[in-house]
Design a protein around this motif. Structure first.
Motif, short mmCIF file in Angstrom:
data_model
loop_
_atom_site.label_atom_id
_atom_site.label_comp_id
_atom_site.label_asym_id
_atom_site.label_seq_id
_atom_site.Cartn_x
_atom_site.Cartn_y
_atom_site.Cartn_z
N UNK A 16 -13.54 0.86 8.28
CA UNK A 16 -14.28 2.07 8.50
C UNK A 16 -13.91 2.78 7.23
N UNK A 17 -15.16 3.52 6.95
CA UNK A 17 -15.22 4.37 5.72
C UNK A 17 -14.25 5.73 5.76
N UNK A 18 -13.58 5.94 5.00
CA UNK A 18 -12.71 7.24 4.88
C UNK A 18 -11.34 6.70 5.47
N UNK A 19 -11.15 5.39 6.18
CA UNK A 19 -9.89 5.17 6.63
C UNK A 19 -8.89 4.61 5.43
N UNK A 20 -7.84 5.08 5.40
CA UNK A 20 -6.72 5.08 4.51
C UNK A 20 -5.49 4.56 4.82
N UNK A 21 -5.33 4.36 6.27
CA UNK A 21 -4.07 3.94 6.98
C UNK A 21 -3.67 2.61 6.60
N UNK A 22 -2.39 2.71 6.07
CA UNK A 22 -1.86 1.39 5.57
C UNK A 22 -1.77 0.32 6.51
N UNK B 149 -3.57 4.45 -5.18
CA UNK B 149 -3.59 5.29 -3.84
C UNK B 149 -4.19 4.64 -2.79
N UNK B 150 -3.77 5.22 -1.65
CA UNK B 150 -4.28 4.31 -0.34
C UNK B 150 -5.82 4.76 -0.08
N UNK C 59 1.02 -1.17 -0.15
CA UNK C 59 -0.02 -0.13 -0.09
C UNK C 59 0.76 1.40 -0.03
N UNK C 60 1.05 1.87 -1.16
CA UNK C 60 1.80 3.03 -1.40
C UNK C 60 3.24 2.94 -0.95
N UNK C 61 3.85 1.74 -0.72
CA UNK C 61 5.35 1.60 -0.55
C UNK C 61 5.34 1.94 1.06
N UNK C 62 4.40 1.86 1.86
CA UNK C 62 4.47 2.13 3.39
C UNK C 62 4.81 0.79 3.76
N UNK C 63 5.85 0.61 4.61
CA UNK C 63 6.33 -0.58 5.29
C UNK C 63 5.36 -0.98 6.41
N UNK D 122 -7.93 5.15 -2.47
CA UNK D 122 -8.78 4.12 -3.42
C UNK D 122 -8.78 2.68 -2.66
N UNK D 123 -7.79 2.23 -2.00
CA UNK D 123 -7.54 0.93 -1.55
C UNK D 123 -8.47 0.98 -0.01
N UNK D 124 -8.50 2.14 0.67
CA UNK D 124 -9.36 2.13 1.62
C UNK D 124 -10.85 2.09 1.43
N UNK D 125 -11.09 2.50 0.32
CA UNK D 125 -12.58 2.55 0.02
C UNK D 125 -12.99 1.13 -0.49
N UNK D 126 -12.07 0.45 -1.19
CA UNK D 126 -12.22 -1.00 -1.65
C UNK D 126 -12.19 -1.89 -0.46
N UNK D 127 -11.61 -1.58 0.64
CA UNK D 127 -11.71 -2.40 1.81
C UNK D 127 -12.76 -2.21 2.58
N UNK D 128 -13.44 -0.85 2.49
CA UNK D 128 -14.52 -0.74 3.21
C UNK D 128 -15.68 -1.57 2.74
N UNK D 129 -15.60 -1.63 1.18
CA UNK D 129 -16.99 -2.32 0.70
C UNK D 129 -16.73 -3.67 0.91
N UNK D 130 -15.50 -4.31 0.69
CA UNK D 130 -15.31 -5.88 0.73
C UNK D 130 -14.99 -6.55 1.86
N UNK D 131 -14.10 -5.59 3.01
CA UNK D 131 -13.79 -6.26 4.20
C UNK D 131 -14.38 -5.45 5.41
N UNK D 132 -15.26 -4.59 5.28
CA UNK D 132 -15.83 -3.81 6.29
C UNK D 132 -14.82 -2.95 7.09
#
Lengths: 211, 373
Positions: free
Chosen positions: B172-178, B157-158, A188-192, B160-170
């Motif tokens: 929290x919406x708007x959370x993009x913390x890797x 971008x993270x 994910x965005x190259x964050x380790x 987009x991945x956050x949104x994808x995981x919100x839909x598929x893995x539940x």
């Protein structure tokens, strides 16, 4: 006879077809290179240890230098709150202190918090430890726990992978692995992030038994 | 039918200039880490030369090494299959699953399986496939294909991945913390690993002398899949062979330093024999490789160890993204490999090059990429 030839081709298996095509296509034989220069390493055991520790710390693992097994357990108890958590080991010397895994269905290992395992040797240049199924039959042991601890004898650190493969060149194993640090991803965005699917942390206890 | 050219697809990628800058800078940083890692090895030049020569030698004696590998793997109680093309490969996998009444399986990264379009084939036949590499899982959930062979979702971008995981893995919406997103994938895939009876993996290197093969991952996903399943199916191109176990020392030193600048991947797993009560299958795949071997000007591309160093240094790739190549293997090496698979479909890929030669300079096995282009 043309039709006879077509018939033969038809019954050729994919194996035969591929091998024939490779034979037809492969270029003229070239020699293997001489690899002697890669085995000329003059690093001392002390240098190997220093290099190993510096790489291990860079790849997200931790090294402790200890004299005996009780010291290993004391350190682990200090690092982890293990109350009510499952700890499993494949180190004979720890039998009195920790459960040894003897099961046959490895799915039972899913709830292991901490796994303590022996290693054959380590590699200074990349921080990897070599383990194989001669040490313990169940291959899943180093992969499934939340946290992993390795026991490594101080004298068993080689400088590079070339010396490592010299040690195992003639060994027969079903499965073996170099393991360097905790499981990780940067997808994910190259964050380790440590702890992708396998252990979230790795501690390596370097044993100095000469005392 | 309108043929969409690579340059036009690159235009789509270039619509978001900020994203292009990020893509460019991030991958260049990976290239920079590669430089630091390789400069730390005094004998790097000799290592590349040795890697190149071992690969040249292997290709020149491949017929024998394939037979040696087969013989030794069979002695290890592995089952060897041969597949002339993608269809035969996919049929072999399906048959193995059917024979064991398996309807769901887990798969780790394999460019070969991607190239064979294995996932859609299996899904059409009622088999559920879950990709276990985090990057591949992300593109799978997005319904896309990987844009880079080592970093499959580097185009995303993270958020987009956050949104994808919100839909598929539940999540929290708007959370993009890797950290949080990776943890969610860990929990979800753990359940997958524990419930799948078949695991598919790729192969990084296979050793003729011993019949074993090596799979390299940082996540450990190949191991979690393979050790928990009853059946492990590994697919490899016939060019993945090397003669001896000790040659792994050369290639494992080259591979990850060239790929991400790490000294070695977290896991370098050597599979020789099936575990007690389990099955180990190895599929040896041609799918155009013998054709590439027969072309003196292009056979060098078969030396490729899929490190992706040439991607991360290529000015064209960095600013047009992997999807613009519309090929499983993009980047400079993909521009040589893909036209061999389908000349018409990939006719314009070799022009995705500035011929600057940076790819050839970083290649760990000294493939003359820009000259082939």
């Amino acid at each position: 006879m043309a039709s006879g030839k077509a018939k033969t081709e038809k019954i050729m298996t994919s194996r035969e077809k591929i091998l024939a095509a490779v034979k037809e296509s492969q270029p003229e034989l070239t020699p293997l290179p001489n690899l002697d220069l890669f085995y000329q390493n003059i690093d001392t055991p002390e240098q190997n240890l220093t290099n190993f520790i510096s790489i291990v710390e860079r790849i997200g693992a931790k090294v402790y230098q200890v004299q005996d097994y009780p010291q290993v357990m004391n350190q682990l108890k200090e690092d982890f709150d293990l109350a009510g958590k499952r700890v499993v080991s494949a180190v004979r010397e720890l039998d009195a202190m920790v459960d040894e895994y003897k099961g046959s269905n490895n799915h039972e290992l899913a709830d292991v918090e901490l796994m303590i395992l022996p290693t054959h040797f380590a590699v200074a240049e990349n921080g990897a430890c070599w383990v194989n199924d001669e040490l313990y039959q169940e291959r899943l042991l180093p992969f499934i726990p939340q946290h992993l601890a390795f026991i490594l004898k101080k004298e068993n650190i080689v400088p590079t992978l070339h010396q490592a493969y010299e040690l195992i060149a003639d060994k027969s194993y079903g499965f073996g692995a170099f393991i360097a640090g905790p499981s990780k991803t940067a997808d994910i965005e190259q964050s380790l992030v440590l702890g992708a699917h396998c252990p979230r942390s790795l501690r390596i206890f370097v044993m100095n038994l000469s005392f | 039918m309108k043929v969409i050219h690579r340059a036009e697809r690159a235009k789509v990628f270039n619509e978001d200039e900020k994203r292009v800058d990020w893509h460019d800078e991030t991958l260049w940083f990976v290239r920079h880490k590669r430089d630091i890692a390789t400069h730390g090895i005094l004998e790097w030049g000799q290592l590349r030369e040795a890697g190149s020569q071992i690969k040249n030698h292997t290709l020149s004696n491949l017929n024998q090494y394939l037979q040696d590998f087969e013989k030794n793997a069979i002695a290890n109680v592995a089952v060897i299959h041969w597949a002339a093309d993608a269809k035969e490969h996919n049929d072999i996998v399906l048959e193995l699953l059917k024979k064991n009444q398996i309807t769901d399986m887990v798969k780790s990264k394999s460019m070969l399986k991607e190239k064979c379009h294995l996932n859609p084939f299996l899904e059409k036949n009622g088999i559920g496939v879950i990709d276990s590499d985090l990057g591949e899982r992300i593109v799978q959930l997005a319904g896309e294909s990987p844009s880079h062979i080592v970093l499959p979702c580097i185009h995303k971008k993270k958020e987009e991945i956050g949104e994808l995981f919100h839909i598929h893995l539940g999540t929290p919406k708007g959370n993009a913390d890797p950290q949080l997103l990776t943890e969610a994938a860990r929990q979800s895939l753990r359940d997958t690993f524990l419930t799948r009876r078949a695991a598919l993996t790729g192969v990084n290197f296979a050793v003729a002398e011993t019949g074993e093969f090596v799979v390299c991952t940082n996540e450990g996903n190949a191991d979690m899949g393979a050790h928990l399943a009853d059946i492990h199916i590994a697919s490899m191109g016939i060019e993945k062979l090397i003669p001896k176990r000790k040659h792994l020392g050369i290639f494992l030193r080259l591979l990850t330093r060239s790929a991400t600048g790490q000294p070695i991947t977290t896991y370098s797993s050597h599979f020789a024999k099936p575990a007690t009560g389990k099955e180990l299958h190895i599929i040896l795949v041609d799918n155009g490789r013998t054709r590439q071997l027969s072309r003196p000007d292009f056979r060098n591309s078969l030396k490729c160890i899929r490190c992706s160093a040439c991607f991360n240094t290529c000015p064209v790739y960095l600013r047009s993204g992997g999807h613009s190549y519309e090929s499983v293997i993009s980047g400079p090496i993909g521009s040589i490999l893909s036209p061999n698979w389908d000349m018409k479909e990939h006719a314009d890929l070799p022009f995705a090059s500035s011929l600057c030669g940076s790819c050839s300079n970083v290649c760990p096995v000294k493939i003359d990429i820009h000259e082939q282009l």
